[in-house]
Structures are given as C-alpha cells and as structure tokens.
Design an enzyme around this catalytic site. Structure first.
Site, short mmCIF file in Angstrom:
data_model
loop_
_atom_site.label_atom_id
_atom_site.label_comp_id
_atom_site.label_asym_id
_atom_site.label_seq_id
_atom_site.Cartn_x
_atom_site.Cartn_y
_atom_site.Cartn_z
N GLY A 1 0.80 -1.22 0.00
CA GLY A 1 0.00 0.00 0.00
C GLY A 1 0.83 1.27 0.00
O GLY A 1 0.34 2.33 -0.41
N GLU B 1 -10.35 13.36 6.39
CA GLU B 1 -9.19 13.84 5.65
C GLU B 1 -9.67 14.82 4.59
O GLU B 1 -10.63 14.55 3.86
CB GLU B 1 -8.52 12.62 5.01
CG GLU B 1 -7.61 12.90 3.86
CD GLU B 1 -7.18 11.60 3.15
OE1 GLU B 1 -7.21 10.51 3.76
OE2 GLU B 1 -6.83 11.68 1.97
N HIS C 1 -9.12 1.38 3.51
CA HIS C 1 -8.59 0.97 4.81
C HIS C 1 -9.15 -0.37 5.27
O HIS C 1 -9.79 -0.44 6.32
CB HIS C 1 -8.90 2.03 5.88
CG HIS C 1 -8.31 3.38 5.60
ND1 HIS C 1 -8.70 4.52 6.28
CD2 HIS C 1 -7.35 3.77 4.74
CE1 HIS C 1 -8.01 5.56 5.84
NE2 HIS C 1 -7.19 5.15 4.89
N ASN D 1 -6.24 7.13 9.59
CA ASN D 1 -5.59 6.37 8.53
C ASN D 1 -4.64 5.36 9.20
O ASN D 1 -3.93 5.71 10.14
CB ASN D 1 -4.82 7.30 7.61
CG ASN D 1 -5.66 8.51 7.23
OD1 ASN D 1 -6.07 9.27 8.10
ND2 ASN D 1 -5.92 8.69 5.97
P1 FDA Z 1 -0.47 -4.03 2.36
O1 FDA Z 1 -1.76 -4.09 1.60
O2 FDA Z 1 0.24 -2.75 2.40
O3 FDA Z 1 0.54 -5.10 1.74
C1 FDA Z 1 0.17 -6.40 1.39
C2 FDA Z 1 1.10 -6.88 0.29
O4 FDA Z 1 0.95 -8.28 0.13
C3 FDA Z 1 0.81 -6.27 -1.09
O5 FDA Z 1 2.02 -5.83 -1.64
C4 FDA Z 1 0.21 -7.42 -1.88
O6 FDA Z 1 0.51 -7.36 -3.26
C5 FDA Z 1 0.88 -8.62 -1.24
N1 FDA Z 1 0.09 -9.85 -1.32
C6 FDA Z 1 -1.23 -10.01 -1.07
N2 FDA Z 1 -1.58 -11.29 -1.20
C7 FDA Z 1 -0.46 -11.97 -1.53
C8 FDA Z 1 -0.19 -13.35 -1.81
N3 FDA Z 1 -1.15 -14.29 -1.76
N4 FDA Z 1 1.08 -13.69 -2.15
C9 FDA Z 1 2.07 -12.75 -2.21
N5 FDA Z 1 1.85 -11.45 -1.96
C10 FDA Z 1 0.61 -11.07 -1.62
N6 FDA Z 1 -3.20 4.59 4.99
C11 FDA Z 1 -2.68 5.59 5.75
O7 FDA Z 1 -2.32 5.37 6.91
N7 FDA Z 1 -2.55 6.84 5.21
C12 FDA Z 1 -2.97 7.15 3.95
O8 FDA Z 1 -2.83 8.29 3.49
C13 FDA Z 1 -3.55 6.11 3.16
N8 FDA Z 1 -4.03 6.34 1.89
C14 FDA Z 1 -4.42 5.30 1.10
C15 FDA Z 1 -4.74 5.52 -0.24
C16 FDA Z 1 -5.04 4.44 -1.09
C17 FDA Z 1 -5.38 4.69 -2.53
C18 FDA Z 1 -5.02 3.12 -0.56
C19 FDA Z 1 -5.32 1.94 -1.43
C20 FDA Z 1 -4.71 2.91 0.77
C21 FDA Z 1 -4.42 3.98 1.61
N9 FDA Z 1 -4.07 3.77 2.94
C22 FDA Z 1 -3.61 4.82 3.71
C23 FDA Z 1 -4.13 2.43 3.56
C24 FDA Z 1 -2.76 1.75 3.71
O9 FDA Z 1 -2.05 1.79 2.49
C25 FDA Z 1 -3.00 0.31 4.17
O10 FDA Z 1 -3.67 0.35 5.41
C26 FDA Z 1 -1.70 -0.47 4.33
O11 FDA Z 1 -0.98 -0.53 3.12
C27 FDA Z 1 -1.98 -1.89 4.82
O12 FDA Z 1 -0.75 -2.48 5.18
P2 FDA Z 1 -0.59 -4.03 5.30
O13 FDA Z 1 0.77 -4.32 5.81
O14 FDA Z 1 -1.74 -4.58 6.08
O15 FDA Z 1 -0.76 -4.62 3.81
#
Ligand code: FDA
Length: 506
Positions: free
Chosen positions: A110, A356, A441, A479
C-alpha cells in the site's frame, strides 16, 4: 523434488511484512519475502517508473482492461477512466459483492499508492480497539519508532499558508471553522522538502503533478526506500517478486510449506514453487492474509485454526464525499496530492468523525471540496471460503455501509448548512453524494487476541504469525498504516525475544 527452504518466510511486502523482514534480517535469520506484485524500480519507455495519473497505462492497475479509479465520473462524464492492457499494475480494486477494496500491488504494498498520511491514533480509541496491547509501550516506544523508521515529516506551516498548492485545504478549513469544527495538521511520509523544491521548479514534480494512486515517481518515502531497503541491507533478506502464495500446509516436523505461483507479466503461471520454512510471517494485508488462513482451515491443510479466522473485518468507516463551493471560494487548479489536514471531530461522542481533506487535482478550477471521512462504524464483515472459486467471499452489505454514510452526512450537512453549500452529485456514479461502495482501509479478518494470541501468533499453527492490518478489528479511527507498522514492531520484538530459541537452529 524437495521444496526450497527458507528459515523464515514472509508473505507480502506491505507495512507489516516489511517490519517483519527487517527485524528478522537484523536478528541474523535468513528470510525470503514473497510478493505477488512487481518491483517498481525500472523506468518504462516514457522514462518514468510509474505512469501519469491523467494518462494511465498498463502500469496503473492490476490486470485490467480499463482503469477503475475511485472517482468514477466528473460532471457525469466518464473522463476519469481509460482503457489499458492487462499487466501487474500497482493498484488493485478487489471487488466483493457489495464492497470493493483498493490495495497496492508491488514491493512496498500500500505504501506505493497511498496518500502518505501518517496519523497516530487517539490513545483512548486505540486502547478501546486493542485492549490487550499495553498503550504505554506503544505510545512511548513503538509509535515513535514507526514514525522515525517511516520517515514521517510535517508540512512547514508558513509555506502551507502561502502556497497555491494547499489552497484547497485552507478553503475546507475555513468551511469547517464556519461550522464550529476543528481542523488539525496531519504528518505525512512524503518529503516536504522535495515538495517545496517541486513548487520552486528545482525538483521533478510528483505530488505537484497529480501523482498518487498509480504511484509517485519522486518524493514519497515508500517502504521500498525505508524498511525494505534496510531489510535488504542486512544481507539476510531476499525478495521474490511476481510470486503469489496460494497454499500453506504443515509438515510432520512442525515446519510449513507454502505453495506459490510465479507469474509472468501477462499473468500466466510459469512455475509453481514449494518453499518450506521454520517460521511463516503473513503480511499479505487484511484480504490476502485472511484468505490464505481461511483457505488453509477450510481445505483441511491447517484444520486447527480458530473459528475466528475470517471474522472482525471492517472498512475503518471509510466514506468519500464532495461539496460544491461558491464561485468565490476557489480551491485552485493546482493541488498537491498529499493530504496534510483533517477535520477532527472524533471527540464528539454522539458522532465521531475524522475527515481527511482530500485533494482532487484535475489541473482546472472545479470548486469541489473532497473528503475521505473515517467514521465509527461498529458493523463487521465476515469472509467465507468458496470452494468453487478457491477464494474468500466477503459478507458485507450496502446497509452496513449506511452506518458510515449516516455519520459522515451529519458532519457534512452541518458544514453545508453553515456555508450555504450543497453536495456534488456527479463524482461517484448514480448521482450518489457519498461513495459507500469502496474502502482504502481494509482492517481485520485475523484479529489480535482472537484468531491470534496477543502478539499475532496464529492459534492452531505454532510458528505462523500475522503481522499486518488483518490484526486490527475493523476500525482505528484514523488512517491506519502507522498503527499497522507500530503494532508489527511491538509483536516482532516479542516474538524475536521469546520464540527465537525454539526455531533458531532450523
Ligand atoms: P499491504 O496491503 O500494504 O501489503 C500487502 C502486500 O501483500 C501487497 O504488496 C500485496 O501485493 C501482497 N500480497 C497479497 N496477497 C499476496 C499473496 N497471496 N502472495 C504474495 N503477496 C501477496 N493509509 C494511511 O495510513 N494513510 C494514507 O494516506 C492512506 N491512503 C491510502 C490511499 C489508497 C489509494 C489506498 C489503497 C490505501 C491507503 N491507505 C492509507 C491504507 C494503507 O495503504 C493500508 O492500510 C496499508 O498498506 C496496509 O498495510 P498491510 O501491511 O496490512 O498490507
């Protein structure tokens, strides 16, 4: 043939996974990271790594023939989305029946696509959401550690007040103040020094060139530049890209085998690998981690997993809305993509909302104030395994989203009333004023203290850990990535201190 072996295996490379990889590597444990997306470090034919937001190409989205941006239309015209060719692009929209979830794909998860807002939750709400976690330890040690490691910084207030790039925030602040609402500055991981140089014409533009959801070519301290760079720097960590973990099973000696499909750039599986490990760290995000464990339980591969796997999922109360301003309240044709301000009405016990103030950079004056509201929605979704498709289905209904909408509406009705303004009807399709059908989120699915113990150790699978947003039960009030990072730091510190001896030799 015998499976490949890694003492520690990490699935995914987002926040939770990146923390796990770094701390394992530092502890001298050889660690392999499997990430289904690609590494975003090579420029395309246009010379940039990520595609332009206004002219998205195949790099924008995960195997699509057309982009699916959160704002479907503008002035009711489908000018936002574009046809593209299928490719492992950086943003995915995972569609369930009545809710879709945006996630990042690639090394950094993300962090590659998000708005960079680095918010520490309110201590009272954090304690309520995660009562098993010692708040003193979090607020004294792990939140500061996470912020430092992530490179969190704040906009210079004097520059903020003067620059055209944040006029949209100042207008929203004024309208909030007119309704008696408080606004706060929020930190970000985008390098504000770089942003000021962009504005001065001294650095290549990224936040000031509309870049965010399809990746930032400059300025963003995404995980590949922070935690993951440090993890690789230990010399003990290897990242395998375009590897999608599909199955997990336990061997008689207590080790685990992960089955992963290696795909090519067309999405075709070119190899199926089996990798064994002594310890398995799940950081595939709320959706990815939950699906892997749910599938393992339901197919009988890990039959002792808790019944709670798949439960306690929520949207963090996300709802997006836009207001139409008066002609004299221009928001500016030039808008930075990095949000730096929020309306903080979370202490309003009757209707807590943290909204936000979101940019809408189109390059033209549009008089729109856009918001991503985070509300307190107690509704929770459940994932069910569907054997026909071998995937997780989400039970979440539109009615459950209405709780978020009703709460956001109360706040924005008040702002509209005091400013004699109205909502925009043309942004989300179907004349909707609130986007209630997607979340940025996703949280929960393998909740701390339920599907796992109080440190993310998966119940019924010793040596398997959840490290990501799946641990947080559906809501955190702000967030979420700072919380996900800090919680992963706390859990990894405990796990490395206490579980290390049991696995160190294997
Ligand atoms: P995250 O989703 O980051 O990482 C998971 C990874 O695992 C990914 O790279 C995925 O490809 C990989 N994966 C999944 N399944 C798999 C599999 N079976 N095999 C191998 N790899 C696999 N938050 C915040 O705090 N401030 C902000 O400003 C924002 N803004 C925002 C905008 C947008 C457009 C989005 C989509 C999201 C946000 N967020 C946010 C949310 C934030 O990005 C989100 O909460 C975190 O990335 C989640 O972190 P995780 O470690 O849980 O997983």
């Amino acid at each position: 043939h015998a499976p490949d072996h890694a003492p520690a295996l990490v699935i995914g490379s987002g926040y939770g996974a990146a923390v796990a990889a770094l701390r394992l590597g530092e502890a001298g444990i050889r660690t392999t990271v499997l990430e289904m997306g690609r590494l975003w470090d090579t420029p395309g034919p246009d010379g940039t790594v990520f595609c332009p937001t206004g002219a998205p190409d195949r790099r924008s989205m995960w195997f699509r023939t057309r982009t699916e941006a959160p704002l479907a239309t503008f002035l009711w015209l489908d000018v936002v989305n574009k046809d593209i060719s299928p490719y492992p692009g950086v943003l995915d929209r995972v569609r369930f029946a009545e809710m879709s979830v945006y996630v990042g794909r690639g090394v950094g998860g993300g962090s590659l696509v998000n708005g960079g807002m680095a918010v520490t939750p309110r201590r009272d709400y954090f304690t309520e959401v995660l009562p098993q976690v010692d708040p003193a330890e979090m607020y004294d040690t792990y939140f500061p550690l996470a912020r430092r490691m992530l490179g969190v910084n704040t906009v210079d207030p004097a520059w903020f007040e003067a620059t055209e790039w944040y006029r949209f925030s100042r207008i929203s602040r004024k309208h909030a103040a007119n309704a008696g609402l408080k606004t706060v500055f929020v930190p970000n991981v985008y390098d504000f020094g770089h942003m000021q140089r962009e504005a001065a014409g001294q650095a290549p533009r990224s936040a000031l060139a509309g870049e965010v959801i399809y990746g930032n070519n400059h300025g963003k301290r995404s995980l590949d530049r922070t935690y993951l760079a440090a993890a690789l720097g230990t010399g003990n960590v290897t990242i395998e890209t375009l590897h999608r973990a599909r199955a997990v099973r336990r061997q008689p000696d207590g080790s685990y085998v992960v089955t992963a499909d290696r795909i090519d750039l067309t999405g075709r599986t070119v190899e199926t690998r089996e990798i064994s490990c002594s310890r398995l760290f799940l950081g595939a995000g709320s959706l990815g981690t939950t699906e892997l464990l749910l599938r393992a339980r339901e197919t009988g591969a890990l039959p002792d997993l808790s019944e709670r796997v798949g439960t306690g999922w929520g949207t963090n109360g996300n709802v997006m809305t836009g207001r139409a301003n008066h002609m004299w309240d221009t928001v500016g044709a030039n808008q930075s993509t990095m949000p730096v301000m929020g309306i903080d009405d979370w202490s309003n016990a009757a209707n807590p909302v943290f909204a936000e103030i979101a940019p809408l950079p189109t390059g033209l004056e549009h008089w729109i104030s856009l918001y991503l509201a985070i509300t307190r929605n107690p509704e929770r979704g459940t994932f069910r395994y569907d054997p026909a498709t071998d995937s997780a289905r989400l039970d979440w209904t539109r009615a459950q989203s209405q709780v978020s909408v009703a709460s956001a509406k109360k706040l924005f009705d008040r702002i509209n009333l005091k400013n004699a303004t109205i909502y925009r009807y043309d942004l989300f399709g179907g004349n909707k004023t609130f986007a209630d059908d997607f979340t940025y989120h996703p949280l929960g699915g393998c909740v701390l203290g339920q599907a796992t113990d109080a440190y993310g150790r998966v119940r019924g699978a010793p040596g398997v850990y959840v490290t990501d947003g799946a641990l947080i039960p559906g809501s955190i009030g702000v967030n979420p990535f700072v919380t996900i990072t800090a919680l992963a730091e706390r859990n990894m510190a405990r796990v490395l201190a206490t579980d290390h001896a049991a696995y160190a030799t294997r």
